[in-house]
Design an enzyme around this catalytic site. Structure first.
Site, PDB file in Angstrom:
ATOM      1  N   CYS A 102      30.568  30.741  31.021  1.00  8.81           N
ATOM      2  CA  CYS A 102      31.880  31.373  31.022  1.00  8.81           C
ATOM      3  C   CYS A 102      32.813  30.427  30.291  1.00  8.81           C
ATOM      4  O   CYS A 102      32.491  29.262  30.071  1.00  8.81           O
ATOM      5  CB  CYS A 102      32.359  31.595  32.450  1.00  8.81           C
ATOM      6  SG  CYS A 102      33.759  32.737  32.519  1.00  8.81           S
ATOM      7  N   LYS A 122      30.301  41.833  39.401  1.00  6.38           N
ATOM      8  CA  LYS A 122      31.258  40.798  39.791  1.00  6.38           C
ATOM      9  C   LYS A 122      32.629  41.436  39.946  1.00  6.38           C
ATOM     10  O   LYS A 122      33.177  41.997  38.991  1.00  6.38           O
ATOM     11  CB  LYS A 122      31.282  39.703  38.732  1.00  6.38           C
ATOM     12  CG  LYS A 122      32.294  38.603  39.031  1.00  6.38           C
ATOM     13  CD  LYS A 122      32.166  37.431  38.083  1.00  6.38           C
ATOM     14  CE  LYS A 122      33.266  36.429  38.309  1.00  6.38           C
ATOM     15  NZ  LYS A 122      33.197  35.278  37.406  1.00  6.38           N
ATOM     16  N   ARG A 140      39.136  28.455  41.890  1.00  4.99           N
ATOM     17  CA  ARG A 140      40.050  28.255  40.760  1.00  4.99           C
ATOM     18  C   ARG A 140      40.825  26.961  40.912  1.00  4.99           C
ATOM     19  O   ARG A 140      41.197  26.343  39.927  1.00  4.99           O
ATOM     20  CB  ARG A 140      40.943  29.485  40.581  1.00  4.99           C
ATOM     21  CG  ARG A 140      40.110  30.669  40.114  1.00  4.99           C
ATOM     22  CD  ARG A 140      40.886  31.936  39.924  1.00  4.99           C
ATOM     23  NE  ARG A 140      39.967  33.048  39.699  1.00  4.99           N
ATOM     24  CZ  ARG A 140      40.315  34.326  39.695  1.00  4.99           C
ATOM     25  NH1 ARG A 140      41.574  34.657  39.888  1.00  4.99           N
ATOM     26  NH2 ARG A 140      39.415  35.262  39.485  1.00  4.99           N
ATOM     27  N   ARG A 191      42.302  39.033  36.130  1.00  2.00           N
ATOM     28  CA  ARG A 191      40.996  39.324  35.541  1.00  2.00           C
ATOM     29  C   ARG A 191      40.579  40.791  35.729  1.00  2.00           C
ATOM     30  O   ARG A 191      39.408  41.128  35.591  1.00  2.00           O
ATOM     31  CB  ARG A 191      39.940  38.415  36.151  1.00  2.00           C
ATOM     32  CG  ARG A 191      40.198  36.924  36.005  1.00  2.00           C
ATOM     33  CD  ARG A 191      38.886  36.151  36.010  1.00  2.00           C
ATOM     34  NE  ARG A 191      39.000  34.760  36.404  1.00  2.00           N
ATOM     35  CZ  ARG A 191      39.587  33.804  35.684  1.00  2.00           C
ATOM     36  NH1 ARG A 191      40.163  34.093  34.539  1.00  2.00           N
ATOM     37  NH2 ARG A 191      39.603  32.569  36.134  1.00  2.00           N
ATOM     38  N   GLU A 244      26.986  49.019  35.932  1.00  2.00           N
ATOM     39  CA  GLU A 244      26.963  47.646  35.404  1.00  2.00           C
ATOM     40  C   GLU A 244      25.545  47.072  35.441  1.00  2.00           C
ATOM     41  O   GLU A 244      25.087  46.465  34.477  1.00  2.00           O
ATOM     42  CB  GLU A 244      27.894  46.743  36.235  1.00  2.00           C
ATOM     43  CG  GLU A 244      29.356  46.809  35.845  1.00  2.00           C
ATOM     44  CD  GLU A 244      29.671  46.000  34.587  1.00  2.00           C
ATOM     45  OE1 GLU A 244      28.754  45.395  34.020  1.00  2.00           O
ATOM     46  OE2 GLU A 244      30.846  45.991  34.174  1.00  2.00           O
ATOM     47  N   LYS A 279      28.526  39.638  43.468  1.00  2.00           N
ATOM     48  CA  LYS A 279      29.483  38.577  43.795  1.00  2.00           C
ATOM     49  C   LYS A 279      30.860  39.174  43.982  1.00  2.00           C
ATOM     50  O   LYS A 279      31.284  39.959  43.134  1.00  2.00           O
ATOM     51  CB  LYS A 279      29.483  37.583  42.637  1.00  2.00           C
ATOM     52  CG  LYS A 279      30.536  36.506  42.737  1.00  2.00           C
ATOM     53  CD  LYS A 279      30.589  35.708  41.471  1.00  2.00           C
ATOM     54  CE  LYS A 279      31.747  34.742  41.578  1.00  2.00           C
ATOM     55  NZ  LYS A 279      32.064  34.081  40.370  1.00  2.00           N
ATOM     56  N   TYR A 315      27.808  27.320  48.869  1.00  2.00           N
ATOM     57  CA  TYR A 315      28.280  25.946  49.062  1.00  2.00           C
ATOM     58  C   TYR A 315      27.782  25.382  50.386  1.00  2.00           C
ATOM     59  O   TYR A 315      27.901  24.193  50.634  1.00  2.00           O
ATOM     60  CB  TYR A 315      29.820  25.908  48.993  1.00  2.00           C
ATOM     61  CG  TYR A 315      30.347  26.481  47.682  1.00  2.00           C
ATOM     62  CD1 TYR A 315      30.405  25.677  46.548  1.00  2.00           C
ATOM     63  CD2 TYR A 315      30.726  27.820  47.568  1.00  2.00           C
ATOM     64  CE1 TYR A 315      30.847  26.198  45.330  1.00  2.00           C
ATOM     65  CE2 TYR A 315      31.175  28.345  46.368  1.00  2.00           C
ATOM     66  CZ  TYR A 315      31.231  27.536  45.253  1.00  2.00           C
ATOM     67  OH  TYR A 315      31.654  28.046  44.049  1.00  2.00           O
TER      68      TYR A 315
HETATM   69  C1  PBG Z   1      33.728  31.817  36.194  1.00  2.00           C
HETATM   70  C2  PBG Z   1      33.350  31.848  37.621  1.00  2.00           C
HETATM   71  C3  PBG Z   1      34.159  32.034  38.746  1.00  2.00           C
HETATM   72  C4  PBG Z   1      33.341  31.878  39.855  1.00  2.00           C
HETATM   73  C5  PBG Z   1      32.054  31.631  39.388  1.00  2.00           C
HETATM   74  N1  PBG Z   1      32.070  31.648  38.009  1.00  2.00           N
HETATM   75  C6  PBG Z   1      35.632  32.237  38.863  1.00  2.00           C
HETATM   76  C7  PBG Z   1      36.279  33.477  38.462  1.00  2.00           C
HETATM   77  O1  PBG Z   1      35.669  34.426  37.984  1.00  2.00           O
HETATM   78  O2  PBG Z   1      37.499  33.478  38.586  1.00  2.00           O
HETATM   79  C8  PBG Z   1      33.801  31.933  41.276  1.00  2.00           C
HETATM   80  C9  PBG Z   1      32.937  31.224  42.234  1.00  2.00           C
HETATM   81  C10 PBG Z   1      33.509  31.005  43.587  1.00  2.00           C
HETATM   82  O3  PBG Z   1      34.597  31.493  43.953  1.00  2.00           O
HETATM   83  O4  PBG Z   1      32.843  30.299  44.343  1.00  2.00           O
HETATM   84  N2  PBG Z   1      34.212  33.001  35.672  1.00  2.00           N
END
Ligand code: PBG
Length: 333
Positions: free
Chosen positions: A120, A203, A213, A225, A241, A256, A321
């Protein structure tokens, strides 16, 4: 057969019987531990909203990776905090970028530990969006949107540079249309046809990413987003998707966040034969940690119940985590 001949409690009457009829078993091999790597030296800095999760510089990373390996966790997911950010996120596809360097080190230390690279640009762009943006300013307020097709090229470069550094799995999380196809073609052309794509297929535009973030310093500087991540209200859209990603060559699918989306995990599990990953995201982690710190919940029991619930819902693999703690608890420590 009904009561009194049928008694459900017979199969719950001892730990031995409960173990024998247990339908879902959480295994350390199911887990992926995320790691945040940062520039600088001598850094092991706890992330404020994620107690127990740290930023590591490359020189402090080894002790974390040693621990993950010693616990038998088979994979890590890497996120990078670069020293410099720009409009196109060039530190994301720099051959010597933070994720690329961390990948090289980890593969040198532990060739068998799987390195999953999150593909990303939001951690690497100064505007915090997941691709290239075009903007215009009205009365001093910046408006803009992410350009889909132009971003694909940069994302593909990022994925190829991650594979070159030794990443075992490419995990694109950017939610551009066509990202799996573009990245698959780029990897194949560069000679990485054997490297699988774990697609963040489904997602959602979720408030549960808030702590991440902060951790990745990647909050969008304008807008949100919602023009590329999915509306939390939709599940049929999740099928569309996932279907695109399968057609474009994804090797694994992902849903996710996880906890508010267990129904989506079940739907994707039932409709697609590919391995399915659930991402138990930052905000889900922070909520559990906060309540545990207050002494309001039993953290160990809650975490194992949540992760088992994700497997029961249909996930094969869980990015969490809590991975290190969960393995310790599964081992009875
Ligand atoms: C990158 C990304 C994000 C997460 C994983 N890859 C952030 C987002 O999309 O804003 C979030 C992971 C988390 O909250 O643990 N785009």
């Amino acid at each position: 057969m009904s009561f009194p001949f049928m008694r459900h409690r017979r199969l719950r009457s001892s730990a031995g019987i409960r173990g024998m009829v247990r339908e879902t078993v959480l295994n350390p091999l199911d887990l992926i531990q995320p790691i945040f790597v940062t520039y600088g030296t001598g850094i092991k800095r706890e992330i404020g909203s994620m107690p127990g999760v740290y930023h590591f510089s490359l020189d402090t990373l080894k002790e974390e990776v040693d621990e993950i390996v010693s616990l038998g966790i088979p994979a890590v997911l890497l996120f990078g905090i670069p020293e410099t950010k720009d409009a196109v996120g060039s530190s994301g596809f720099d051959e010597h970028g933070i994720v690329q360097e961390a990948t090289r080190l980890i593969k040198q230390w532990y060739p068998d530990l799987l390195v999953v690279a999150d593909t990303c640009l939001c951690e690497f762009t100064d505007h915090g969006h997941c691709g290239m943006v075009h903007t215009h300013t009205v009365d001093g307020v910046v408006h803009g949107d992410v350009m889909n097709d132009a971003s694909l090229e940069l994302l593909t470069r990022t994925a190829v540079s991650q594979a070159k550094a030794g990443a075992d799995i490419i995990a694109p999380s950017n939610m551009m249309d066509g990202f799996v196809q573009a990245i698959r073609a780029g990897l194949d052309e560069a000679g990485f046809e054997h490297v699988p794509i774990m697609s963040y297929s489904v997602k959602y535009a979720s408030a549960f990413y808030g702590p991440f973030r902060e951790a990745a310093d990647s909050a969008p500087q304008f807008g949100d987003r919602k023009t590329y991540q999915m509306d939390p209200a939709n599940v049929r859209e999740a099928i569309r998707e996932a279907e695109s990603d399968v057609l474009e060559g994804a090797d694994m699918l992902m849903v996710k966040p996880a906890l508010a989306y267990m129904d989506v995990i079940r739907v994707i599990r039932d409709q697609f034969a590919l391995p399915l990953v659930a991402y138990n995201v930052s905000g889900e982690y922070s909520m559990v940690k906060a309540a545990a710190q207050q002494g309001w919940i039993n953290e160990k029991a809650i975490v194992l119940e949540l992760l088992t619930g994700l497997k029961r819902a249909g996930a094969d693999t869980i990015i969490t985590y809590h991975a290190k703690d969960a393995v310790r608890w599964l081992r009875g420590e």
